[in-house]
Design an enzyme around this catalytic site. Structure first.
Site, mmCIF file in Angstrom:
data_model
loop_
_atom_site.group_PDB
_atom_site.id
_atom_site.type_symbol
_atom_site.label_atom_id
_atom_site.label_comp_id
_atom_site.label_asym_id
_atom_site.label_seq_id
_atom_site.Cartn_x
_atom_site.Cartn_y
_atom_site.Cartn_z
ATOM 1 C CB SER A 1 5.617 1.409 1.001
ATOM 2 O OG SER A 1 5.061 2.359 0.126
ATOM 3 C CB THR A 2 4.908 6.641 2.562
ATOM 4 O OG1 THR A 2 4.548 6.521 1.189
ATOM 5 C CG2 THR A 2 5.526 8.004 2.801
ATOM 6 N N GLY B 1 0.850 -1.169 0.000
ATOM 7 C CA GLY B 1 0.000 0.000 0.000
ATOM 8 C C GLY B 1 0.897 1.234 0.000
ATOM 9 C CB CYS B 2 0.944 4.344 -2.012
ATOM 10 S SG CYS B 2 -0.784 4.851 -1.809
ATOM 11 C CG ASN B 3 -1.511 6.144 2.310
ATOM 12 O OD1 ASN B 3 -1.070 7.186 1.857
ATOM 13 N ND2 ASN B 3 -2.769 5.780 2.131
#
Length: 347
Positions: free
Chosen positions: A153-154, A149-151
């Protein structure tokens, strides 16, 4: 020798970004694209910016349309990848950009998602620290990979070095994210209309209800052996793509700014796609658009005894499609950076 690639969900934002990156890849050749309501149309009608593949015709998303490829990339809504992947047992590599194979604990899945749990695949964040090294090691030779998920991994990459080094308390983590609406996919929703977004900002999935919470905690447990806690609040803002995450953690006794910076430099100093900015510098989303890069700025709030990490990336790039291709490169034994730009687009 190159590999034949099929992209499922090619009409969506994530699918389109995958194709944009694949167009410059020296070893991966797109041979099939699929969609849902767009099946039967030329890709150029649905994704007019993708001139390279404009004449490809979108097929229905079925196992028959995908199984002749060496590599299948799934850019489908949550809940649609599991059964489809099970019907592709002979495909050399399948990478799922959805959530269906990210969570290792079925209890977490049932608490945050609906439908059947299909089990966990190796997690596609190569730079993520683990107890024994980095997640990259689990991707070499893999035939199934779950992109992040992009959030998630950030935030995970932003906090992992400090957690791993014992410099912060894993039970007191916080993250507030400014996120672009493309993370919700190419769908028609009232809250994603320009008239609702422009000139405004709104929090959503507040109070620990966002689906990326268990993913973040799962990732950080890889480095600490302890499942901590995090207060995670995403805020929808009027930028088409990108994430700016302000992540904080309570400093452990004896932790210093020098030790924290050293831990981050040790973790990411040799990574081509993760950059720790110099002291006093902090990233902006615009510096990451179109690139497979994550930029990190570090500070210590001495009065509050908290570490502050500001992280920026392109949610469709490094956050999704870039993670898919970077992980696929590793699994296939290719140059990890093949097809992946480090230069963004500005202004």
């Amino acid at each position: 020798m190159g590999f034949r690639v099929a992209v499922a969900g090619a009409s969506g934002y994530a699918g389109g970004e995958l194709l944009r990156l694949l167009a410059r890849h020296p070893d991966l050749s797109v041979t099939a694209v699929t969609g849902h309501s767009s099946a039967g149309r030329r890709l150029g009608e649905v994704q007019p910016h993708l001139r390279t593949y404009a004449d490809l015709v979108l097929q229905e998303t079925t196992p028959e349309a995908l199984r002749d490829a060496d590599v299948v990339l799934l850019a489908l809504p949550h809940g649609q990848s599991g059964a489809l992947a099970d019907a592709l047992p002979d495909v050399r590599l399948v990478v799922d950009a959805g959530a269906d194979h990210r969570l290792i604990d079925e209890t977490d899945w049932r608490a945050f998602y609906k439908g059947e749990w299909f089990g966990a695949w190796p997690y596609g964040v190569p730079e993520l620290l683990t107890k024994d090294g980095k997640q990259r090691d689990a991707l070499r030779g893999a035939n199934r990979i779950a992109a992040p998920g992009c959030n998630a991994s950030t935030v995970s990459l932003a906090l992992a070095p400090a957690v791993a080094a014992g410099l912060v308390e894993p039970d007191d983590l916080g993250a507030v994210l400014a996120v672009g609406p493309s993370g919700a996919g190419r769908t028609f929703r009232t809250d994603l209309l320009a008239a609702e977004l422009l000139g405004s900002a709104s929090a959503y999935a507040v109070g620990g209800t966002h689906r990326h919470v268990p993913e973040i905690l799962q990732n950080l447990a890889l480095v600490s052996g302890h499942r901590g806690t995090i207060s995670f609040t995403p805020v929808l803002v009027p930028m088409a793509r990108g994430i700016l995450a302000t992540c904080t953690a309570r400093l452990a006794p004896g932790a210093t700014e020098q030790a924290i910076r050293a831990a981050y430099e040790a973790a990411y100093g040799d990574e081509p796609f993760v950059t720790v900015l110099p002291a006093g510098a902090f990233p902006a989303v615009e510096h990451t658009i179109g690139a497979n890069t994550l930029l990190l700025g570090l500070a210590v709030d001495a009065a509050a005894r908290r570490l502050v990490v500001v992280a920026a990336l392109d949610n469709l790039g490094k956050g999704t499609a870039g993670a898919v291709i970077q992980s696929a490169n590793i699994a296939l034994g290719l140059d990890e950076s093949a097809g992946l730009p480090i230069d963004g687009v500005a202004p």
